[in-house]
Each structure stands twice: as C-alpha cells, then as structure tokens.
Design a protein around this motif. Structure first.
Motif, mmCIF file in Angstrom:
data_model
loop_
_atom_site.group_PDB
_atom_site.id
_atom_site.type_symbol
_atom_site.label_atom_id
_atom_site.label_comp_id
_atom_site.label_asym_id
_atom_site.label_seq_id
_atom_site.Cartn_x
_atom_site.Cartn_y
_atom_site.Cartn_z
ATOM 1 N N ALA A 185 15.903 29.779 6.965
ATOM 2 C CA ALA A 185 16.366 28.456 6.516
ATOM 3 C C ALA A 185 15.546 27.893 5.349
ATOM 4 O O ALA A 185 15.228 26.715 5.290
ATOM 5 N N GLU A 186 15.213 28.770 4.396
ATOM 6 C CA GLU A 186 14.511 28.353 3.170
ATOM 7 C C GLU A 186 15.493 27.562 2.288
ATOM 8 O O GLU A 186 16.698 27.618 2.482
ATOM 9 N N PRO A 187 14.958 26.820 1.299
ATOM 10 C CA PRO A 187 15.826 25.954 0.496
ATOM 11 C C PRO A 187 16.830 26.703 -0.383
ATOM 12 O O PRO A 187 16.447 27.441 -1.290
ATOM 13 N N THR A 234 11.705 19.867 1.266
ATOM 14 C CA THR A 234 12.659 20.886 0.865
ATOM 15 C C THR A 234 12.224 22.261 1.388
ATOM 16 O O THR A 234 13.021 23.037 1.901
ATOM 17 N N ASP A 235 10.929 22.545 1.253
ATOM 18 C CA ASP A 235 10.376 23.877 1.573
ATOM 19 C C ASP A 235 9.328 23.755 2.673
ATOM 20 O O ASP A 235 8.155 23.644 2.380
ATOM 21 N N MET A 236 9.712 23.823 3.974
ATOM 22 C CA MET A 236 11.069 23.893 4.454
ATOM 23 C C MET A 236 11.210 23.241 5.823
ATOM 24 O O MET A 236 11.811 23.757 6.727
ATOM 25 N N LYS A 237 10.577 22.053 5.949
ATOM 26 C CA LYS A 237 10.624 21.372 7.241
ATOM 27 C C LYS A 237 12.029 20.845 7.560
ATOM 28 O O LYS A 237 12.405 20.743 8.733
ATOM 29 N N GLY A 263 1.459 30.145 7.867
ATOM 30 C CA GLY A 263 0.888 31.001 6.828
ATOM 31 C C GLY A 263 1.850 31.771 5.952
ATOM 32 O O GLY A 263 1.516 32.830 5.433
ATOM 33 N N GLU A 264 3.068 31.238 5.740
ATOM 34 C CA GLU A 264 4.011 31.972 4.900
ATOM 35 C C GLU A 264 3.628 31.919 3.436
ATOM 36 O O GLU A 264 3.802 32.895 2.691
ATOM 37 N N GLU A 265 3.122 30.747 2.998
ATOM 38 C CA GLU A 265 2.957 30.526 1.556
ATOM 39 C C GLU A 265 1.918 31.441 0.916
ATOM 40 O O GLU A 265 1.908 31.610 -0.293
ATOM 41 N N ILE A 266 1.018 31.989 1.734
ATOM 42 C CA ILE A 266 0.055 32.937 1.161
ATOM 43 C C ILE A 266 0.229 34.267 1.871
ATOM 44 O O ILE A 266 -0.445 34.579 2.850
ATOM 45 N N GLY A 280 11.786 29.845 10.125
ATOM 46 C CA GLY A 280 11.257 29.010 9.052
ATOM 47 C C GLY A 280 9.749 28.933 9.169
ATOM 48 O O GLY A 280 9.192 29.212 10.223
ATOM 49 N N HIS A 281 9.097 28.538 8.070
ATOM 50 C CA HIS A 281 7.633 28.399 8.100
ATOM 51 C C HIS A 281 7.260 26.923 8.059
ATOM 52 O O HIS A 281 7.928 26.128 7.384
ATOM 53 N N ILE A 282 6.162 26.582 8.760
ATOM 54 C CA ILE A 282 5.757 25.170 8.799
ATOM 55 C C ILE A 282 4.622 24.854 7.835
ATOM 56 O O ILE A 282 4.269 23.699 7.669
#
Ligand SMILES: [Zn+2]
Length: 375
Positions: free
Chosen positions: A162-164, A103-106, A136-139, A71-73
């Motif tokens: 484990a994304e939403p 939700t995305d994604m803690k 740094g997943e979102e970019i 997962g990404h923080i």
C-alpha cells in the motif's frame, strides 16, 4: 462489528515519530497490534533490533493461503527546509491531511487496517487476511529482510503493497543495488607525484569503465532499461599530497532477469584491471507480476473507478519491501503496488495525503479482501 475510521487512524499514526534513522517503531507497531488483536487477529511482533518492531497479523483458516496487505511504519527525516504544517499533528486542511508519513505510507496502513478490521468476523471463516507491517523499510528494507531471512512468514497467496500510488495499480518496480567502489594507491608529497600512486586518477578510469558498462539484460517491456548512476565520490585529504584512497558509490536500478550477486561479479571483473574493489551495500530485488495474471486483472477492474479508467500496465519508480516479502512467502505470488498516498509527495516537505483517496482505498481494499476470501 468494530469500525475504524481510516482518516482518524492516519492522523493518529502521524503522531508517532518513526523517522528513520533511528526508526523506533515499537510504540506505533504495538498500537496497531492492539487494534488488530481486539478485532480478532492473531498478532506476532518481531524486532530485528531494539525497538525496531515489525508485526504480522493473521485471521482466517482453510487450505487456500490468505491475501496479504503490507506497509512500512518508518518514515524519512523531515529535511532541512521548514514545514508550514506540524509534521506530527495530523493537521487537516480541506481534503488534505499533512504530516511526515501521511503519503508514505501511514495512510495506506490505516486504509487496509480499516478494511481488515471491518471484515475480520467473516474473514475468520475464510482463507483470510494477513497484514505485514514493517519497520526499517526506508533504509534497505531491513524489517522485511529480517522476516524473510528468519522464516517468520507463512505463505500468502497474493500481496498488496500500500505504498503511495494515488490508487493506481502498478505491476511492480525495478530492483535496486548499490555498490561502493574503492581504489587504493600510495601517498607522496604533492611536489613529487612520480613517487606516489594516485588513487583518484585510478578512480577516473573506473568512472570511464562504468560509463561503458552494459547490463546483461538490455530492457524490459514494461520497466524499460536498467540504469546506473554514480552518486558520490570522495578521495584525497589535502591538496599537496598524492591521494592513496578514493571511494565512490553507484546506484543501479535493475529489471527482472538481472541477478544482483552476478551483477556485483561483473562489476568486479570490469574494474579488476584498475585494482578497484567492489562491495554491494544495498540490495532490493525487482518486483514484477505479469499484467495478464487473473488476480492482477481483477485488481485492474476494481481500481478502474479510482484510476480514471481501466489501468494500463505500468511499474512505479521507487522500490518497496515487496520483493523481500515475496521471497519470505516462498512463492511466485502476484503482487501489486497500490495505495492512497500521492507518489510525487513522498519524502517531500509538507507531505500530505488526500482524505478522499483514503476513503477510496478502504473501498478498494475491502473489495480485494472480499474477492479473495469469497465473503
Ligand atoms: Zn514508502
């Protein structure tokens, strides 16, 4: 045996501001690393830039590779609209916990950490569990790309991203390739366009060409068709000049079988007669696992109680770290996108996650870890 309350951990993680940009995931990553180390995990931190911290945690031994949960923080910004709940306080209202990243994604990360900590003593004497928590997943999946490109990942045998998905198992997602296209011309006074060379007019022809572009693969039986969208356009500085530069960006969503480097070459070839240059600016490969794969069937079976019956093969619309990590693991391993968040709430104002779904995810992830490790 140590116990982590996934609901409480979700709320704790929301208090770390990891909005990307700038991200600054270090404090959040260190907190998670401390929890995992205390539970017996070997933890390594990897920073692709100052305070842009990913971590890889591992417990287990044996000849079979571990099961990976990832997962990404980082999170996206809050947006312009005001929130009716504090975005960082983990406010609860009924079954909902509100906050940026809930939700995305803690919530997804908190759920697999709760299961992984609980099972650590037994998992230590089995193929075990690997957790990859990225920055740094979102970019552009920067954290995952760094781990893969620098050989920082040992092989894993299967992967849960484990994304939403509201606990519905998705067998993959399309790839994503963004391109920047430029045309150049020659500037002149707007009253004498005949002595200039108009970059916007050239770009208009580029747009026509793009509308007629055919992908090398027409369609995928689960994902459907690849798509191309022209997202932005800029050109010209003032109304009374001939513009000498225009630029647009294109978002393509691809299916397995479309190579992004070759896609870039075909766009270059298509647009070369217009004098346009093409540059790939973001690149995330497609992710796909055949639904009939034995492990995926087991995931379907385990998810059925939470998915409203036996799942049918579907892919999710958004992209993930999955393809980069899979490349880093060096193998064609099965991977599923499966987590407690609500897919429709990702990136939205007043994002929330259902706490019941968090509990379900812990159950489900525990089952998948036990299955894999034989414990
Ligand atoms: Zn995400």
């Amino acid at each position: 045996m140590a116990r982590i309350d996934a609901r409480a951990l979700t709320r704790e993680l929301l208090a770390f501001n990891t909005i990307n940009p700038p991200g600054l995931e270090r404090a959040c990553a260190r907190r998670l690393g401390a929890i995992l180390e205390e539970a017996g995990y070997k933890v390594d931190y990897h920073e692709y830039a100052e305070a842009r911290t990913s971590l890889v945690a591992r417990v287990g031994e044996g000849s079979k590779p571990p099961i990976c949960f990832t997962g990404h923080i980082d999170t996206v910004p809050l947006g312009a609209a005001p929130w009716s709940h504090d975005a960082f306080a983990g406010e609860a209202d009924g079954d909902r916990v509100y906050g940026r990243g809930s939700t995305d994604m803690k919530s997804g990360i908190a759920s697999f950490i709760a299961a992984a900590v609980e099972l650590a003593p037994k998992a230590a004497r089995s193929p075990g569990v690997m957790l990859v928590i990225t920055a740094g997943e979102e970019i552009g999946c920067e954290g995952a790309k760094y781990l893969a490109n620098h050989g920082l990942l040992e092989p894993a045998g299967a992967m849960v991203i484990a994304e939403p998905t509201a606990n519905y198992p998705y067998v993959g997602h399309k790839g994503l390739a963004w391109f920047e296209i430029e045309t150049h011309g020659k500037t002149a006074h707007g009253s004498m366009p005949e002595v200039g060379d108009n970059a916007i007019v050239k770009m208009a022809r580029v747009i026509d060409d793009l509308q007629g572009f055919r992908f090398p693969v027409d369609s995928h039986r689960v994902m459907g068709k690849p798509t191309l969208n022209i997202g932005t356009i800029r050109g010209g500085l003032n109304t009374n000049s001939v513009p000498d530069e225009a630029r647009l960006t294109v978002d393509t969503r691809t299916v397995p079988g479309i190579d992004h480097a070759l896609l870039c070459k075909s766009l270059e070839a298509l647009l070369a007669p217009r004098g346009a240059s093409v540059r790939k600016i973001v690149d995330c490969a497609a992710l796909y696992t055949e639904p009939q794969t034995e492990w995926m069937q087991r995931v379907f079976e385990a998810s059925a109680p939470f998915a409203g019956g036996r799942p049918t093969p579907k892919t999710i619309t958004f992209s993930t770290d999955g393809a980069d990590l899979k490349r880093g693991f060096g193998g064609a391993i099965p991977a599923v996108v499966l987590g407690p968040g609500e897919p429709t709430l990702a990136h939205r104002t007043d994002e929330w996650c259902s706490m019941t779904r968090i509990d379900q995810s812990v159950d489900l992830f525990r089952t998948l870890m036990r299955d894999w490790c034989g414990i």
